[in-house]
Design a protein around this motif. Structure first.
Motif, PDB file in Angstrom:
ATOM      1  N   ALA A  63      44.585  35.591  34.410  1.00 62.02           N
ATOM      2  CA  ALA A  63      43.846  36.829  34.647  1.00 62.02           C
ATOM      3  C   ALA A  63      43.487  36.953  36.114  1.00 62.02           C
ATOM      4  N   PHE A  64      43.454  38.183  36.568  1.00 63.15           N
ATOM      5  CA  PHE A  64      43.102  38.486  37.952  1.00 63.15           C
ATOM      6  C   PHE A  64      41.589  38.604  38.053  1.00 63.15           C
ATOM      7  N   VAL A  65      41.008  37.958  39.058  1.00 68.24           N
ATOM      8  CA  VAL A  65      39.581  38.110  39.358  1.00 68.24           C
ATOM      9  C   VAL A  65      39.476  38.947  40.630  1.00 68.24           C
ATOM     10  N   GLU A  66      38.953  40.150  40.482  1.00 67.50           N
ATOM     11  CA  GLU A  66      38.880  41.082  41.603  1.00 67.50           C
ATOM     12  C   GLU A  66      37.690  40.765  42.497  1.00 67.50           C
ATOM     13  N   ASP A  67      37.883  40.945  43.790  1.00 73.44           N
ATOM     14  CA  ASP A  67      36.792  40.863  44.754  1.00 73.44           C
ATOM     15  C   ASP A  67      36.183  42.247  44.962  1.00 73.44           C
ATOM     16  N   TRP A  68      34.986  42.250  45.547  1.00 75.24           N
ATOM     17  CA  TRP A  68      34.344  43.518  45.884  1.00 75.24           C
ATOM     18  C   TRP A  68      35.234  44.350  46.796  1.00 75.24           C
ATOM     19  N   GLN A  69      35.369  45.609  46.462  1.00 71.76           N
ATOM     20  CA  GLN A  69      35.951  46.605  47.356  1.00 71.76           C
ATOM     21  C   GLN A  69      35.113  47.864  47.243  1.00 71.76           C
ATOM     22  N   ALA A  70      34.941  48.545  48.342  1.00 74.14           N
ATOM     23  CA  ALA A  70      34.139  49.765  48.326  1.00 74.14           C
ATOM     24  C   ALA A  70      34.689  50.722  47.277  1.00 74.14           C
ATOM     25  N   PRO A  71      33.823  51.306  46.441  1.00 71.35           N
ATOM     26  CA  PRO A  71      34.308  52.193  45.386  1.00 71.35           C
ATOM     27  C   PRO A  71      35.055  53.389  45.954  1.00 71.35           C
ATOM     28  N   SER A  72      36.184  53.701  45.309  1.00 72.30           N
ATOM     29  CA  SER A  72      37.013  54.817  45.733  1.00 72.30           C
ATOM     30  C   SER A  72      37.808  55.289  44.534  1.00 72.30           C
ATOM     31  N   ALA A  73      38.066  56.589  44.450  1.00 71.85           N
ATOM     32  CA  ALA A  73      38.877  57.133  43.364  1.00 71.85           C
ATOM     33  C   ALA A  73      40.330  56.706  43.466  1.00 71.85           C
TER      34      ALA A  73
ATOM     35  N   ARG B  51      42.922  53.500  44.763  1.00 69.28           N
ATOM     36  CA  ARG B  51      43.059  52.126  45.258  1.00 69.28           C
ATOM     37  C   ARG B  51      44.517  51.719  45.116  1.00 69.28           C
ATOM     38  N   ALA B  52      45.144  51.348  46.219  1.00 67.05           N
ATOM     39  CA  ALA B  52      46.538  50.930  46.184  1.00 67.05           C
ATOM     40  C   ALA B  52      46.678  49.465  45.808  1.00 67.05           C
ATOM     41  N   VAL B  53      45.760  48.631  46.320  1.00 72.98           N
ATOM     42  CA  VAL B  53      45.829  47.191  46.102  1.00 72.98           C
ATOM     43  C   VAL B  53      44.430  46.685  45.821  1.00 72.98           C
ATOM     44  N   SER B  54      44.309  45.790  44.844  1.00 79.44           N
ATOM     45  CA  SER B  54      43.038  45.142  44.544  1.00 79.44           C
ATOM     46  C   SER B  54      42.983  43.792  45.237  1.00 79.44           C
ATOM     47  N   ALA B  55      41.887  43.516  45.907  1.00 79.19           N
ATOM     48  CA  ALA B  55      41.677  42.202  46.484  1.00 79.19           C
ATOM     49  C   ALA B  55      41.262  41.236  45.383  1.00 79.19           C
ATOM     50  N   GLY B  56      41.686  39.978  45.512  1.00 81.02           N
ATOM     51  CA  GLY B  56      41.319  38.989  44.519  1.00 81.02           C
ATOM     52  C   GLY B  56      42.415  37.967  44.322  1.00 81.02           C
ATOM     53  N   ARG B  57      42.387  37.268  43.183  1.00 77.88           N
ATOM     54  CA  ARG B  57      43.353  36.215  42.919  1.00 77.88           C
ATOM     55  C   ARG B  57      43.532  36.052  41.421  1.00 77.88           C
ATOM     56  N   PHE B  58      44.666  35.488  41.010  1.00 77.85           N
ATOM     57  CA  PHE B  58      44.891  35.127  39.620  1.00 77.85           C
ATOM     58  C   PHE B  58      44.311  33.739  39.351  1.00 77.85           C
ATOM     59  N   VAL B  59      43.680  33.596  38.201  1.00 72.25           N
ATOM     60  CA  VAL B  59      43.175  32.305  37.755  1.00 72.25           C
ATOM     61  C   VAL B  59      43.760  32.015  36.382  1.00 72.25           C
ATOM     62  N   GLY B  60      43.741  30.762  35.998  1.00 71.83           N
ATOM     63  CA  GLY B  60      44.273  30.363  34.702  1.00 71.83           C
ATOM     64  C   GLY B  60      43.224  29.684  33.854  1.00 71.83           C
ATOM     65  N   GLU B  61      43.209  30.010  32.575  1.00 71.31           N
ATOM     66  CA  GLU B  61      42.336  29.339  31.605  1.00 71.31           C
ATOM     67  C   GLU B  61      43.228  28.670  30.574  1.00 71.31           C
ATOM     68  N   ALA B  62      43.118  27.341  30.460  1.00 75.49           N
ATOM     69  CA  ALA B  62      43.997  26.583  29.574  1.00 75.49           C
ATOM     70  C   ALA B  62      43.836  26.993  28.126  1.00 75.49           C
ATOM     71  N   ALA B  63      42.632  27.428  27.738  1.00 74.53           N
ATOM     72  CA  ALA B  63      42.359  27.883  26.372  1.00 74.53           C
ATOM     73  C   ALA B  63      41.585  29.185  26.445  1.00 74.53           C
TER      74      ALA B  63
ATOM     75  N   HIS C  88      35.758  39.791  37.802  1.00 73.71           N
ATOM     76  CA  HIS C  88      35.133  40.316  39.019  1.00 73.71           C
ATOM     77  C   HIS C  88      34.261  39.243  39.655  1.00 73.71           C
ATOM     78  N   ARG C  89      34.391  39.107  40.955  1.00 77.99           N
ATOM     79  CA  ARG C  89      33.564  38.188  41.743  1.00 77.99           C
ATOM     80  C   ARG C  89      32.520  39.001  42.486  1.00 77.99           C
ATOM     81  N   VAL C  90      31.249  38.740  42.164  1.00 76.02           N
ATOM     82  CA  VAL C  90      30.142  39.434  42.820  1.00 76.02           C
ATOM     83  C   VAL C  90      29.689  38.578  43.990  1.00 76.02           C
ATOM     84  N   PRO C  91      29.782  39.067  45.215  1.00 76.77           N
ATOM     85  CA  PRO C  91      29.451  38.220  46.364  1.00 76.77           C
ATOM     86  C   PRO C  91      27.948  38.040  46.535  1.00 76.77           C
ATOM     87  N   ALA C  92      27.590  36.984  47.232  1.00 75.43           N
ATOM     88  CA  ALA C  92      26.193  36.792  47.609  1.00 75.43           C
ATOM     89  C   ALA C  92      25.723  37.989  48.428  1.00 75.43           C
ATOM     90  N   GLY C  93      24.457  38.357  48.261  1.00 78.01           N
ATOM     91  CA  GLY C  93      23.904  39.504  48.957  1.00 78.01           C
ATOM     92  C   GLY C  93      24.009  40.805  48.188  1.00 78.01           C
TER      93      GLY C  93
END
Length: 729
Positions: free
Chosen positions: A368-378, A380-392, A540-545
């Motif tokens: 699954a992809f975990v998205e990083d914060w990006q300023a809200p916009s109607a 979006r061409a590319v989402s910032a973030g990374r794929f992670v894996g869960e074994a189960a 989704h990754r919610v950043p500090a602050g």
């Protein structure tokens, strides 16, 4: 006459030859090129070769890598009752039989999905599989009539098609089935029927639950997309067979027009989870599916939640893959990053259809992809973030973290008891974007501050460390209503230091369905009830602050039709809470490596005229009404007028949807005007439709008109007007 022709038979703008795969639902380009972009010189050679081959019904197309491929433009698959289904086939030029892959949908293999089929199924054939794109009964060039979605007849025909494929001398007897949207639905449904030759499936952007998680109802609320999709089906099913393949095309066309159901009214008449919806919902019996399942979805799509449910509940080998994508195959994924989905499918087919160990069983159960914060916009061409894996899945690395509702804030630990009342304006939700994203500009949720201001909000403290959410958040509320009918919308937002508010997930609930959708029960005014809502899966990754915000509203227009009553809800803060599925810090499990996307050879296409798209929200301060308008000209989403060069067929699709709502929820109105044109020199047809819906306290009134033209001569008119009881909607 197609839009752009201006009555002269010449395009209004200079034509540009394009390599243009398209999405199947509902007719949009998945990789729309910029106007004026020419194809590489070698493509023109292929154009001529394919055009000549199309005239003799078969083409020999050399693939860039792997096996050379033979393409059969049209073949018949006979059924026992005498019906013939039309198919297009890609086969590797090899000695001996090979496994087969089937995609089975009603969206017209000849012209509707031609651009998407060519690169995908061509790649499968180059990898050593026979790939067949079959039009269902009553669609494309196939015989018969199409009466509704997911009927038993549809499944029976699929069983016969699979048996026919398996019995052909060029087939090894092992068949896989795949599809997106409708094709993803019926891949699951047919797998549950257990045809002997079916050995594995790939289901993309589909659902296991036809009532709770489809385009008609959500949380017991009526989706406005029910009318939108029903209107599009009028145009889609109003298209005739191609005269180049069926000399009796006109007779078959008129037969289809005369038998056309009024699609949106079919679905509107079933506002509860009855047998109509349970049929075809594989969640009714998970154990019926006995073949391996690769389930794929995206956060920008509407069907995301089916992926974690399938992975958690099936008992066969299964994998989940969820990216940031909209309702699009991931090799064309938007928002990006797109991935090598074709390669993932080939690994899957090699494992289960060829018996090769490709390592798929060592993949994480959920990628699954975990998205990083990006300023809200109607847009979006590319989402910032990374794929992670869960074994189960469910993952032991994901634990719930509870936040209790307190006045104005989300508190960790018990909060003081209290009662907060709220009633949102009926048009709250105009920043919510489309229910089903299709990867085009303007469809995503915008900055949520406007809707936040019309809602009851609860914020966390500013986070001193980042947190990662992966899965389905939930809320448990104790609340009461002052009316028997009410809706509740819940949004989870990531709020930046500057105040901008990004929607992370949401849910809606018709509160009459609080205890299930089989037998809804109106609320008793003033009586407190417990309500649980499961929000849409998110990563989704919610950043500090930043802060997290939970926003509650009594409406979510124009996503869902408003409740009958303008309700005031009162939520008790003490026992109510938000639960977030949080990944443990540093919990990255098995590595996830998804290659960049590959494509097979594209089908030649020419854009004849540019399109136009518009999305507008306006408020009339004198009439106290809100209006939402979406427009697409040339293509359903503004792609432009195009031509498939190998068959010479031109396509144009215009649609305008207008949704209007005042202070009174009974003032809601929706109107859709549509024009679909197709043809070539000497043969042109046009479908025009107008559909509308309004309501009173007791019923919905839904109307429609369809006009069919042949070479500008009106040949059929169909009209509908139905009154449908609301039944707690």
């Amino acid at each position: 006459m197609l839009r752009g022709s201006r009555g002269s038979g010449r395009p209004a703008r200079r034509a540009a030859t394009l390599r243009w795969p398209v999405c199947d639902v509902p007719g949009r380009s998945s990789r729309a090129p910029r106007p004026g972009t020419p194809s590489p010189p070698c493509h023109h050679t292929r154009n001529a070769a394919i055009l000549a081959a199309g005239q003799r019904g078969r083409s020999d197309v050399e693939q860039a890598e792997g096996h050379e491929v033979d393409v059969t433009e049209h073949l018949w698959i006979p059924l026992a009752d005498g019906t013939r289904l039309a198919a297009r086939m890609w086969r590797p030029r090899v000695a001996g039989p090979v496994p087969a892959v089937l995609e089975y949908i009603p969206y017209r293999k000849r012209d509707g999905t031609r651009g998407r089929d060519e690169p995908m199924h061509g790649a499968f054939a180059a990898a050593g599989f026979a790939a067949l794109r079959v039009d269902m009964r009553g669609s494309g060039e196939s015989d018969g009539l199409l009466d509704d979605e997911y009927l038993a007849q549809e499944q029976e025909d699929a069983l016969a098609v699979i048996a026919w494929i398996a019995a052909q001398p060029w087939c090894s007897g092992r068949v896989g089935m795949m599809g997106k949207s409708w094709g993803g639905f019926n891949a699951l449904q047919v797998a549950a029927r257990r045809p002997p030759a079916l050995k594995a499936i790939v289901t993309v952007c589909s659902t296991d639950d036809r009532f709770g998680d489809d385009i008609h109802y959500k949380g017991g609320c009526l989706l406005n997309d029910n009318l939108w999709w029903g209107a599009i089906m009028l145009a889609y099913q109003g298209r005739p067979p191609d005269p180049a393949l069926r000399p009796d095309w006109r007779e078959r066309w008129l037969e289809r027009l005369d038998a056309m159901p009024f699609w949106p009214a079919l679905w509107l008449a079933h506002p509860t989870r009855d047998g109509y919806w349970r049929h075809g919902s594989v969640c009714e019996d998970w154990d019926a599916i006995a073949v391996p399942v690769l389930a794929v979805g995206g956060y920008g799509d509407a069907y995301t939640d089916a992926v974690p449910r399938l992975v958690a509940n099936l008992r066969v080998p299964r994998l989940g893959l969820v990216g940031p994508w909209a309702h699009i195959y991931p090799q064309d994924g938007s928002p990006g990053p797109a991935v090598d989905f074709l390669g993932e499918c080939i690994r899957w087919w090699d494992q289960w259809l060829k018996g090769q160990d490709t390592g798929v069983l060592q993949e994480p159960a959920m990628r699954a992809f975990v998205e990083d914060w990006q300023a809200p916009s109607a847009t979006r061409a590319v989402s910032a973030g990374r794929f992670v894996g869960e074994a189960a899945w469910p993952s032991p690395a994901i634990r719930p973290r509870d936040f209790h509702l307190a006045p104005g804030r989300l508190a960790e630990g018990a909060s003081e008891p209290g009662a907060l009342s709220f009633r949102s304006p009926p048009w709250t939700g105009t920043g919510g974007g489309e229910w089903m994203g299709t990867g085009v500009p303007g469809e995503r949720p915008t900055d949520q501050r406007l809707d936040d201001g019309l809602s009851l909000c609860f914020d966390t403290d500013i986070l001193d460390a980042p947190i990662e959410i992966l899965g389905n958040p939930s809320v448990d509320l104790r609340l009461s209503s002052d009316t028997p009918q009410a809706q509740l919308a819940v949004r989870l937002c990531d709020v930046a230091p500057d105040g901008s508010s990004l929607r992370v997930s949401y849910a809606v609930l018709n509160l009459s369905h609080r205890d299930g959708s089989e037998a809804p029960r109106p609320l008793v005014p003033g009586e407190a009830v417990r309500v649980r809502l499961t929000l849409k899966m998110c990563g989704h990754r919610v950043p500090a602050g930043h802060r997290l915000r939970l926003a509650l509203s009594t409406a979510y227009w124009p996503l869902v039709w408003p409740a009958r009553d303008a309700a005031t809800l009162t939520v008790e803060t003490g026992p109510s809470l938000l639960s977030l599925p949080l990944r443990s810090p540093g919990a990255d499990g098995p590595a996830v490596a998804l290659a960049p996307p590959r494509q097979g050879p594209a089908t030649p296409a020419t854009r004849l005229a540019e399109g136009r798209a518009a999305r507008r929200v306006s408020f009339d301060l004198l009439a106290d009404t809100a209006t939402v308008v979406t427009e697409g000209e040339g293509g359903l989403f503004g792609e432009g007028v195009m031509r498939w060069d190998a068959i010479g067929t031109e396509l144009s699709h215009d649609l305008t949807r207008t949704l209007t709502l005042g202070r009174d929820p009974l003032s809601a109105e929706t109107r859709i005007v549509q024009r679909y044109a197709m043809g070539r020199e000497g043969w042109r047809i046009r479908i025009e439709t107008e559909t509308a819906m309004a309501c009173d306290a007791a019923c919905f009134t839904i109307t429609g008109e369809l006009r069919a033209f042949e070479n500008d001569t009106l040949v059929r008119t169909r009209t509908w007007r139905e009154r449908v009881p609301r039944r707690d909607v």
